[in-house]
Design a protein around this motif. Structure first.
Motif, short mmCIF file in Angstrom:
data_model
loop_
_atom_site.label_atom_id
_atom_site.label_comp_id
_atom_site.label_asym_id
_atom_site.label_seq_id
_atom_site.Cartn_x
_atom_site.Cartn_y
_atom_site.Cartn_z
N VAL A 245 -4.71 16.94 8.04
CA VAL A 245 -4.77 15.76 8.89
C VAL A 245 -4.48 14.49 8.08
O VAL A 245 -3.75 13.60 8.53
CB VAL A 245 -6.15 15.65 9.57
N ILE A 246 -5.03 14.42 6.87
CA ILE A 246 -4.81 13.25 6.01
C ILE A 246 -3.33 13.17 5.60
O ILE A 246 -2.70 12.12 5.68
CB ILE A 246 -5.69 13.31 4.75
N ALA A 247 -2.78 14.29 5.15
CA ALA A 247 -1.39 14.30 4.69
C ALA A 247 -0.42 13.95 5.82
O ALA A 247 0.49 13.13 5.65
CB ALA A 247 -1.05 15.67 4.10
N THR A 248 -0.63 14.56 6.97
CA THR A 248 0.28 14.31 8.09
C THR A 248 0.21 12.87 8.57
O THR A 248 1.24 12.24 8.86
CB THR A 248 -0.05 15.27 9.25
N THR A 249 -1.00 12.33 8.65
CA THR A 249 -1.15 10.94 9.08
C THR A 249 -0.57 9.99 8.04
O THR A 249 0.01 8.95 8.40
CB THR A 249 -2.62 10.61 9.34
N ALA A 250 -0.69 10.31 6.76
CA ALA A 250 -0.09 9.47 5.72
C ALA A 250 1.43 9.43 5.87
O ALA A 250 2.05 8.36 5.74
CB ALA A 250 -0.47 10.01 4.34
N ASN B 107 0.81 -1.23 0.00
CA ASN B 107 0.00 0.00 0.00
C ASN B 107 0.84 1.27 0.00
O ASN B 107 0.28 2.37 0.02
CB ASN B 107 -0.92 0.03 1.23
N TYR B 108 2.17 1.15 -0.03
CA TYR B 108 2.98 2.34 0.17
C TYR B 108 2.73 3.41 -0.89
O TYR B 108 2.64 4.61 -0.58
CB TYR B 108 4.47 1.98 0.24
N SER B 109 2.61 3.01 -2.15
CA SER B 109 2.41 4.02 -3.19
C SER B 109 1.03 4.64 -3.10
O SER B 109 0.85 5.84 -3.36
CB SER B 109 2.62 3.39 -4.58
N PHE B 110 0.03 3.84 -2.71
CA PHE B 110 -1.32 4.38 -2.51
C PHE B 110 -1.32 5.42 -1.40
O PHE B 110 -1.90 6.51 -1.53
CB PHE B 110 -2.28 3.23 -2.17
N ILE B 111 -0.65 5.11 -0.29
CA ILE B 111 -0.60 6.05 0.84
C ILE B 111 0.17 7.30 0.44
O ILE B 111 -0.24 8.43 0.79
CB ILE B 111 0.04 5.36 2.06
N ALA B 112 1.27 7.14 -0.29
CA ALA B 112 2.03 8.31 -0.74
C ALA B 112 1.19 9.20 -1.65
O ALA B 112 1.21 10.44 -1.53
CB ALA B 112 3.31 7.87 -1.45
N ASP B 113 0.44 8.60 -2.56
CA ASP B 113 -0.43 9.38 -3.44
C ASP B 113 -1.49 10.14 -2.63
O ASP B 113 -1.79 11.31 -2.93
CB ASP B 113 -1.11 8.46 -4.46
N GLU B 114 -2.06 9.46 -1.65
CA GLU B 114 -3.04 10.13 -0.79
C GLU B 114 -2.40 11.30 -0.05
O GLU B 114 -3.03 12.35 0.14
CB GLU B 114 -3.63 9.13 0.20
N MET B 115 -1.18 11.14 0.38
CA MET B 115 -0.48 12.20 1.10
C MET B 115 -0.26 13.42 0.22
O MET B 115 -0.55 14.56 0.62
CB MET B 115 0.87 11.68 1.60
#
Length: 662
Positions: free
Chosen positions: A394-399, A379-387
């Motif tokens: 809040v979303i970016a920091t938690t990502a 999931n790392y690339s998915f999380i990075a894209d979300e960030m």
């Protein structure tokens, strides 16, 4: 009298006695009475010099003819913390005024220079006043070398006040890693039921928080205190110390405590003390705790599982998932499930949890579930894209937090190291203060071995040059530490904020000493008593922001179970600051349950964030400004969760610009 407030009342009585000696009662009945002590222009001047960190002009007040001014000047140096004040403060230990001697001892402890150690020991052998003895003993712990630790161990208090001081001294010495077997044995003796509360509390925190001590020989005494002490604040610390006991029945007695104590703070302390135990041994207690009716216990247990995932049974967690309604708890459990699932089921479960993330309501719920997805490396690339695409901080920091958690795992795939290094470099380039600061901290983590992935460190220099100070001081500090590390330099002096926001004395003099404010939250009302006479700059800052409706509709963005609930951040992720900073103000107060402190990134970096403590947190004493205390609504504080909204802040009594009689 509430024992937690004993020190504050002692000071009030001492200063009151000084005032009584200086002023005769007036025969006039219609003379206006000052609503706080700062109608006294000399006191205002002393606090101004404190705020300016003006040692040279403060020093003469230590020898002023007025004992009140000598006392206040000594207290000022507890915040200024200039070693130039050590010699005159040592002289003040012989002052005729008790309050001045107490203030001098407190200031010497705050400055923390070992050159004061011998003089403090000498004065302890002569001092007869219990209050001064107690403050000297605690100060000795704060400046101690091995010689000071030995003196504390051997000291025989002649009264309960001095016993509490010795206990706090042992705790402070332990935080400096000045530890002896005799001191540990003395702390165990101090937690026995017949000793006063303050002595037991300090000793319990010594046992809980002093690193690298083996408490196995004291198993019986610790269990007695953990199960029978009348004060939950003592029990929770003693239970925490049980983590340092090696015993075959450790899982059994910790499981019993986790399921039986009536105070949630003790229950979650028992869970946290289970680190290193086999999951099968603690399974019933952990599964019960993750479903505890108190949300803080459930959150702390889910975080325990993230920190200790080895051997955790996926099937057991899947069975309780349907009972977990809180997104933060669910996110942590999802992380463990994905982390421990077999490859054939991991992809299926991951798709299901991704759908939950996509349909989550509110930024905090989404953030918790996004972090849960980091239990699966794919999931790392998915999380990075979300960030990088997130509109909500809040979303970016938690990502970013999730990616760092991924990278810190011991089995992190080496094949992904370069890609993660690039993600962190790109995060620094965004200019977002949170992403920059967090990525910088990750880059200098020696365990992550990221240095070799960068040909140059110019991207960090460029990010530092773009910061706006003092607003971005926390990020500035992180970048400076990283640049020092990458360039093989010894850590340079921490960047200091410029003095740009002096105390608003007109506002301070309009705030009554008994001013209260009400935080109206989604969970209920919390009433605070402001300490304007202890922290005038911080209180004035808080009142000014409240008048501007600054806090209205903000969230409690950080809640650490049995530690703090924190709010006041416009960004909502903990990285939001103002365009100015105020100075730290340290007074002889302790962080007990319900105390309100200013959040900071270091001394003199406070602005708009603050926190409320769930229980005694002595490691914060003298490091974070205390400016208020909860006087009603503590039950609400214990129910707060990340994402709970502050509706508004109400000044309970009218604040006027004129002095009026009370």
């Amino acid at each position: 009298m509430n024992r937690k407030m004993k020190l504050r009342y002692t000071w009030a009585l001492a200063l009151g006695a000084l005032s009584a000696c200086q002023y005769l009662p007036s025969k006039q009945t219609d003379t206006p009475v000052a609503i706080n002590k700062f109608e006294d222009k000399t006191l205002q001047q002393i606090y101004t010099l404190q705020d300016e960190r003006n040692t040279i002009e403060l020093l003469p007040y230590l020898s002023h003819t007025s004992p009140q001014y000598r006392t206040e000047a000594a207290l000022a140096f507890a915040s200024v913390q200039d070693t130039l004040a050590v010699p005159p403060l040592l002289q003040l230990l012989t002052d005729t005024a008790v309050a001045a001697r107490i203030a001098a001892a407190y200031a010497l402890g705050q400055i923390g220079h070992t050159r004061a150690e011998n003089d403090i020991i000498q004065h302890l052998q002569q001092e007869q006043n219990p209050g001064v003895q107690a403050e000297l003993l605690e100060a000795l712990g704060k400046v101690s070398t091995p010689a000071g630790a030995v003196f504390l161990n051997r000291y025989t208090p002649e009264n309960e006040t001095a016993m509490a001081g010795q206990s706090w001294g042992l705790y402070r010495a332990g935080q400096r890693q000045q530890v002896t077997q005799q001191g540990t044995a003395e702390a165990v003796q101090l937690i026995t039921a017949d000793n006063p509360y303050e002595a037991r509390l300090a000793a319990a925190h010594y046992l809980a928080r002093t690193p690298k001590i083996d408490l196995t020989p004291y198993r019986r005494q610790l269990l007695t205190s953990a199960t029978s002490d009348t004060a939950p604040e003592v029990r929770m610390a003693v239970v925490q110390s049980l983590a340092k006991v090696r015993a075959n029945d450790k899982a059994q007695f910790l499981s019993t405590l986790a399921q039986s104590d009536p105070d949630y703070r003790v229950r979650l302390s028992a869970i946290r003390a289970m680190g290193g135990l086999e999951f099968r041994e603690i399974k019933p207690a952990v599964l019960a705790a993750v479903q505890d009716e108190n949300i803080n216990t459930a959150v702390a247990t889910s975080e325990f599982l993230v920190a200790n995932p080895a051997g955790v049974e996926v099937d057991a967690l899947l069975q309780v998932m349907s009972q977990l309604q809180d997104a933060r708890v669910r996110g942590n459990i999802i992380w463990v499930i994905l982390r421990n699932s077999q490859p054939q089921s991991k992809a299926y479960l991951n798709n299901r949890y991704k759908q939950q993330y996509q349909h989550a309501r509110g930024p905090y719920d989404k953030a918790h579930l996004l972090k849960g997805l980091s239990g699966y490396y794919d999931n790392y690339s998915f999380i990075a894209d979300e960030m990088f695409s997130a509109q909500d901080p809040v979303i970016a920091t938690t990502a970013m937090d999730a990616l760092i958690l991924m990278r810190q795992q011991p089995d992190f795939p080496r094949s992904l190291e370069s890609e993660f290094a690039e993600i962190f470099r790109k995060a620094v380039g965004t200019g977002d203060v949170a992403l920059v600061g967090m990525a910088a901290a990750a880059i200098r983590d020696p365990k992550l071995n990221l240095r070799d992935h960068y040909r140059s460190f110019g991207f960090l220099v460029e990010a530092k040059q773009k910061l706006q100070l003092p607003r971005d001081m926390e990020t500035n500090i992180e970048l400076q530490k990283t640049l020092d590390y990458l360039n093989n330099r010894e850590e340079s002096t921490t960047p200091q904020n410029p003095f740009t926001h002096p105390i608003d004395w007109a506002l301070v003099k309009s705030i009554p000493a008994d001013q209260q404010v009400v935080l109206h939250t989604e969970k209920g009302a919390i009433t605070l008593q402001l300490f304007v006479e202890d922290a005038p700059g911080s209180v004035a800052n808080f009142v000014a922001l409240a008048r501007q409706n600054f806090f209205d509709s903000l969230y409690f963005h950080r809640v650490v179970p049995n530690f703090v609930a924190q709010g006041g951040d416009k960004r909502g992720d903990g990285w939001g600051s103002s365009d100015y900073s105020i100075r730290s103000e340290f007074a002889p107060l302790r962080y007990g349950e319900g105390y309100v402190g200013m959040a900071s990134a270091g001394k003199d970096t406070e602005s708009n964030q603050w926190f409320i403590t769930h229980s005694p947190t002595p490691h914060l004493d003298g490091r974070y400004t205390i400016f208020a205390k909860v006087v009603d609504g503590m039950q609400v504080v214990h129910q707060l969760e990340v994402g709970d909204r502050i509706l508004d802040v109400e000044l309970k009594k009218a604040i006027t610009n004129q002095v009026s009689a009370r």
